[in-house]
Design an enzyme around this catalytic site. Structure first.
Site, PDB file in Angstrom:
ATOM      1  N   GLY A 151      -4.621  -4.165  -3.821  1.00 32.98           N
ATOM      2  CA  GLY A 151      -5.679  -3.238  -4.251  1.00 32.98           C
ATOM      3  C   GLY A 151      -4.705  -2.004  -4.415  1.00 32.98           C
ATOM      4  N   HIS A 152      -4.860  -1.578  -5.640  1.00 33.39           N
ATOM      5  CA  HIS A 152      -3.703  -0.696  -6.148  1.00 33.39           C
ATOM      6  C   HIS A 152      -4.920   0.594  -6.667  1.00 33.39           C
ATOM      7  CE1 HIS A 152      -0.182  -3.529  -6.915  1.00 33.39           C
ATOM      8  NE2 HIS A 152      -0.832  -3.536  -5.794  1.00 33.39           N
ATOM      9  N   ASP A 187       0.831  -1.124  -0.055  1.00 35.24           N
ATOM     10  CA  ASP A 187      -0.067   0.076  -0.179  1.00 35.24           C
ATOM     11  C   ASP A 187       0.789   1.457  -0.065  1.00 35.24           C
ATOM     12  OD1 ASP A 187      -2.357  -1.434   0.230  1.00 35.24           O
ATOM     13  OD2 ASP A 187      -2.056  -1.744   2.343  1.00 35.24           O
ATOM     14  N   LYS A 211       1.822   2.356  -5.173  1.00 32.63           N
ATOM     15  CA  LYS A 211       2.406   1.508  -6.233  1.00 32.63           C
ATOM     16  C   LYS A 211       1.500   1.914  -7.464  1.00 32.63           C
ATOM     17  CE  LYS A 211       2.327  -2.295  -4.241  1.00 32.63           C
ATOM     18  NZ  LYS A 211       2.029  -1.989  -2.933  1.00 32.63           N
ATOM     19  N   GLN A 259       1.947  -6.069  -3.189  1.00 33.02           N
ATOM     20  CA  GLN A 259       2.733  -6.188  -1.834  1.00 33.02           C
ATOM     21  C   GLN A 259       3.709  -5.384  -1.674  1.00 33.02           C
ATOM     22  OE1 GLN A 259       1.463  -9.472  -3.161  1.00 33.02           O
ATOM     23  NE2 GLN A 259      -0.406  -8.624  -2.846  1.00 33.02           N
TER      24      GLN A 259
HETATM   25  P1  GDP Z   1      -0.650   0.192  -3.615  1.00 35.71           P
HETATM   26  O1  GDP Z   1      -1.415  -1.085  -2.963  1.00 35.71           O
HETATM   27  O2  GDP Z   1       0.760   0.392  -3.217  1.00 35.71           O
HETATM   28  O3  GDP Z   1      -0.983   0.621  -5.076  1.00 35.71           O
HETATM   29  O4  GDP Z   1      -1.325   1.613  -2.597  1.00 35.71           O
HETATM   30  P2  GDP Z   1      -3.075   1.691  -2.227  1.00 35.71           P
HETATM   31  O5  GDP Z   1      -3.598   2.180  -3.508  1.00 35.71           O
HETATM   32  O6  GDP Z   1      -3.399   0.567  -1.626  1.00 35.71           O
HETATM   33  O7  GDP Z   1      -3.071   2.883  -1.084  1.00 35.71           O
HETATM   34  C1  GDP Z   1      -2.294   3.782  -1.389  1.00 35.71           C
HETATM   35  C2  GDP Z   1      -3.492   4.908  -1.127  1.00 35.71           C
HETATM   36  O8  GDP Z   1      -2.718   6.240  -1.164  1.00 35.71           O
HETATM   37  C3  GDP Z   1      -4.663   5.091  -2.122  1.00 35.71           C
HETATM   38  O9  GDP Z   1      -5.778   5.614  -1.526  1.00 35.71           O
HETATM   39  C4  GDP Z   1      -4.152   6.300  -3.218  1.00 35.71           C
HETATM   40  O10 GDP Z   1      -4.975   6.711  -3.917  1.00 35.71           O
HETATM   41  C5  GDP Z   1      -3.258   7.052  -1.914  1.00 35.71           C
HETATM   42  N1  GDP Z   1      -2.233   7.894  -2.366  1.00 35.71           N
HETATM   43  C6  GDP Z   1      -1.235   7.493  -3.483  1.00 35.71           C
HETATM   44  N2  GDP Z   1      -0.381   8.638  -3.462  1.00 35.71           N
HETATM   45  C7  GDP Z   1      -0.844   9.239  -2.547  1.00 35.71           C
HETATM   46  C8  GDP Z   1      -0.274  10.746  -2.140  1.00 35.71           C
HETATM   47  O11 GDP Z   1       0.923  11.136  -2.530  1.00 35.71           O
HETATM   48  N3  GDP Z   1      -1.112  11.487  -1.493  1.00 35.71           N
HETATM   49  C9  GDP Z   1      -2.066  11.025  -0.857  1.00 35.71           C
HETATM   50  N4  GDP Z   1      -2.472  11.886  -0.019  1.00 35.71           N
HETATM   51  N5  GDP Z   1      -2.769  10.061  -1.260  1.00 35.71           N
HETATM   52  C10 GDP Z   1      -1.883   9.053  -1.946  1.00 35.71           C
HETATM   53  P1  IMO Z   2      -0.854  -4.247  -2.249  1.00 33.52           P
HETATM   54  O1  IMO Z   2      -0.511  -4.681  -3.498  1.00 33.52           O
HETATM   55  C1  IMO Z   2      -1.102  -4.567   2.271  1.00 33.52           C
HETATM   56  C2  IMO Z   2      -0.952  -8.762   3.895  1.00 33.52           C
HETATM   57  C3  IMO Z   2      -2.251  -9.182   4.615  1.00 33.52           C
HETATM   58  C4  IMO Z   2      -1.557 -10.192   5.493  1.00 33.52           C
HETATM   59  C5  IMO Z   2      -0.364 -10.696   4.609  1.00 33.52           C
HETATM   60  C6  IMO Z   2      -0.659 -12.061   3.951  1.00 33.52           C
HETATM   61  O2  IMO Z   2      -2.227  -3.524  -2.425  1.00 33.52           O
HETATM   62  O3  IMO Z   2       0.212  -3.138  -1.705  1.00 33.52           O
HETATM   63  P2  IMO Z   2      -2.390 -12.694   1.896  1.00 33.52           P
HETATM   64  O4  IMO Z   2      -3.968 -12.456   1.573  1.00 33.52           O
HETATM   65  O5  IMO Z   2      -1.642 -12.279   0.956  1.00 33.52           O
HETATM   66  O6  IMO Z   2      -2.017 -14.250   2.132  1.00 33.52           O
HETATM   67  O7  IMO Z   2      -2.185 -11.960   3.068  1.00 33.52           O
HETATM   68  O8  IMO Z   2      -0.202  -9.883   3.678  1.00 33.52           O
HETATM   69  N1  IMO Z   2      -1.349  -8.050   2.311  1.00 33.52           N
HETATM   70  C7  IMO Z   2      -1.112  -6.898   1.805  1.00 33.52           C
HETATM   71  N2  IMO Z   2      -1.247  -5.813   2.845  1.00 33.52           N
HETATM   72  N3  IMO Z   2      -0.979  -4.548   0.785  1.00 33.52           N
HETATM   73  C8  IMO Z   2      -1.170  -5.617  -0.041  1.00 33.52           C
HETATM   74  O9  IMO Z   2      -1.172  -5.447  -1.154  1.00 33.52           O
HETATM   75  C9  IMO Z   2      -1.148  -6.869   0.691  1.00 33.52           C
HETATM   76  N4  IMO Z   2      -1.469  -8.101   0.165  1.00 33.52           N
HETATM   77  C10 IMO Z   2      -1.553  -8.863   1.193  1.00 33.52           C
HETATM   78  O10 IMO Z   2      -2.834  -8.155   5.144  1.00 33.52           O
HETATM   79  O11 IMO Z   2      -0.966  -9.246   6.571  1.00 33.52           O
HETATM   80 MG    MG Z   3      -2.719  -1.699  -1.640  1.00 30.40          MG
END
Ligand code: GDP
Ligand code: IMO
Ligand code: MG
Length: 434
Positions: free
Chosen positions: A52-53, A25, A28, A233
């Site tokens: 979840g991207h 998270d 990416k 991840q």
């Molecule tokens: P990922 O799994 O690495 O793609 O990240 P996620 O999408 O799960 O979580 C990142 C969260 O931060 C999302 O809600 C994005 O919309 C948000 N986000 C990404 N870059 C920025 C930023 O520079 N500032 C803020 N405030 N939010 C951001």
């Molecule tokens: P993105 O790509 C954050 C965590 C789960 C748990 C562990 C194992 O959005 O960054 P799993 O379901 O993979 O067997 O769970 O890994 N986890 C993540 N945490 N971002 C993710 O993906 C994750 N995918 C799995 O919360 O701790």
């Molecule tokens: Mg994510």
């Protein structure tokens, strides 16, 4: 960074890996979406619907689970490599959802024939194992662990198997039989009666996307096209390099990008590590720099830190340079993209953990054992905040001096140049100028 500015060379070459450097998270999806405008192909190389991207462009605020984060660019090819585990019902549902939102992906999506398929019995096993465990991992419940177990146990069903109906049905039926035994031992008895028929109905759509991803990428690179390999991840969730056993079941790190995309490691030119300006973690396992309760709530609110896949609140903490420096090494980073700097805009002071200490052992590198990581004390230094908004800033020199100093310190501690800085959720909220 004061003198050097942003290191755009970090992105040099035709084939770049984007990898998470903390516990997932990191943003990416946002970074891949930004970089996607400069490439021809975006490919996921591991993980599945546990990811979840989030991508935020115009009116679109999309959370992508299996479809690569370049899909909102109208002309990009988006591939899922052999290292991915794919839940086909979820995947086609995601594609249909994009069409409903006006995203035309016709002919742009490819799924490796070598990728393994996640079925409802993997999900049932995931949930049952968690329910029965004394030490719960806190998985996303998407069947990821059991699907990778089936793969390495040579019991898995691959996309290619589904292209021949009889073989597909036989392989799934065998998978169900094996799962039933396991589920019985875990005290679970889910209804799996319709699984084969349902899976084969979804599988009917596979021929429209099935492809040899490695071959496609190799041909594209040979034709001087550019490719982005999108990790899911993060490094600290890698099954080898992460906080085992509180990890996911795949190699998330850059080394896995070649294997999981089906190309050779010599074809990769650069590796960009995505780094949140602080730290978050969802699921169980140690988080050495965790905030106290009040600060945890404040940053969760400011950064909207709730899981993009499960909605679970993410635990939040200070920037942990020990984790990110470790990530720089195991991924061979050529540059970092710092995200969510804006979330820290209001803080009077900001702490950075420069390393760890154990009472009886002194300074410590990022340890192999989770139980040890749970005992370390972070060594902090405190930097002044900048207390002014950064969300509209588009150049490094436009940032407040203290924000630049904060980034500079990160760069120093991680010993990797910063290539870009994100200051908001939107595609436009990015600093790529010195
Ligand atoms: P990922 O799994 O690495 O793609 O990240 P996620 O999408 O799960 O979580 C990142 C969260 O931060 C999302 O809600 C994005 O919309 C948000 N986000 C990404 N870059 C920025 C930023 O520079 N500032 C803020 N405030 N939010 C951001
Ligand atoms: P993105 O790509 C954050 C965590 C789960 C748990 C562990 C194992 O959005 O960054 P799993 O379901 O993979 O067997 O769970 O890994 N986890 C993540 N945490 N971002 C993710 O993906 C994750 N995918 C799995 O919360 O701790
Ligand atoms: Mg994510």
């Amino acid at each position: 960074m004061k003198n050097r500015g942003l290191n755009l060379k970090a992105l040099d070459g035709s084939c770049t890996v984007v990898v998470g450097c903390q516990w997932g998270d990191e943003g990416k999806g946002k970074i891949v979406d930004v970089l996607a405008s400069d490439v021809d192909i975006i490919a996921r190389y591991q993980g599945g619907a546990n990811a979840g991207h989030t991508v935020h462009v115009g009116d679109h605020h999309v959370v992508l689970h299996q479809v690569p984060s370049g899909v909102l660019h109208a002309d990009k090819r988006c591939l899922l490599g052999n290292g991915v585990v794919v839940d086909l019902a979820q995947f086609f549902g995601e594609l249909d959802g994009l069409v409903r939102r006006g995203v035309d992906h016709n002919g742009r999506i490819g799924l490796s024939t070598r990728a393994h398929v996640v079925f409802p019995y993997h999900m049932a096993l995931d949930l049952a194992a968690e329910a029965a465990a004394d030490r719960k991992i806190g998985t996303t419940g998407r069947g990821i662990g059991p699907a990778y177990e089936a793969k390495t146990g040579r019991r898995g069903v691959r996309v290619a198997d589904l292209l021949e109906r009889a073989r597909g049905e036989e392989r799934i039926a065998q998978g169900i039989e094996w799962a039933r035994g396991q589920l019985g031992r875990l005290g679970a008895d889910p209804d799996l009666a319709g699984t084969v028929a349902e899976a084969m109905t979804v599988a009917a759509r596979v021929p429209e996307v099935a492809t040899d991803v490695g071959d496609e990428i190799a041909r594209a690179l040979a034709a001087d096209k550019r490719v982005l390999l999108e990790g899911a991840q993060g490094t600290a969730l890698d099954v080898d390099h992460g906080t085992y056993p509180f990890v996911t079941s795949s190699n998330t790190t850059a080394g896995a990008a070649a294997v999981g995309a089906g190309i050779g490691p010599t074809m990769i030119d650069s590796v960009i590590g995505v780094v949140k300006a602080y730290t978050t973690r969802v699921g169980n396992g140690p988080l050495p720099t965790a905030f106290d309760e009040a600060m945890d709530e404040r940053i969760r609110e400011l950064g909207a830190e709730f899981g993009a896949t499960t909605g679970r609140p993410r635990r939040c903490g200070w920037f942990d340079a020990a984790v990110v420096a470790y990530a720089a090494r195991v991924n061979g980073l050529t540059g970092i993209a710092v995200t969510k700097l804006d979330v820290l805009d209001t803080l009077p002071e900001i702490r950075i953990a420069t390393g760890y200490r154990l009472r009886d052992r002194g300074d410590l590198p990022f340890p192999a054992a989770s139980w040890e990581l749970a005992r370390v004390e972070p060594v902090y230094e405190t930097l002044p905040g900048w207390q002014s908004p950064t969300t509209e800033v588009r150049s490094l020199r436009g940032l407040p001096r203290n924000a630049r100093a904060y980034l500079h310190r990160i760069e120093e501690l991680v010993d990797t140049p910063i290539a870009m800085v994100s200051v908001g959720t939107r595609r436009s909220q990015i600093i790529r100028e010195p």
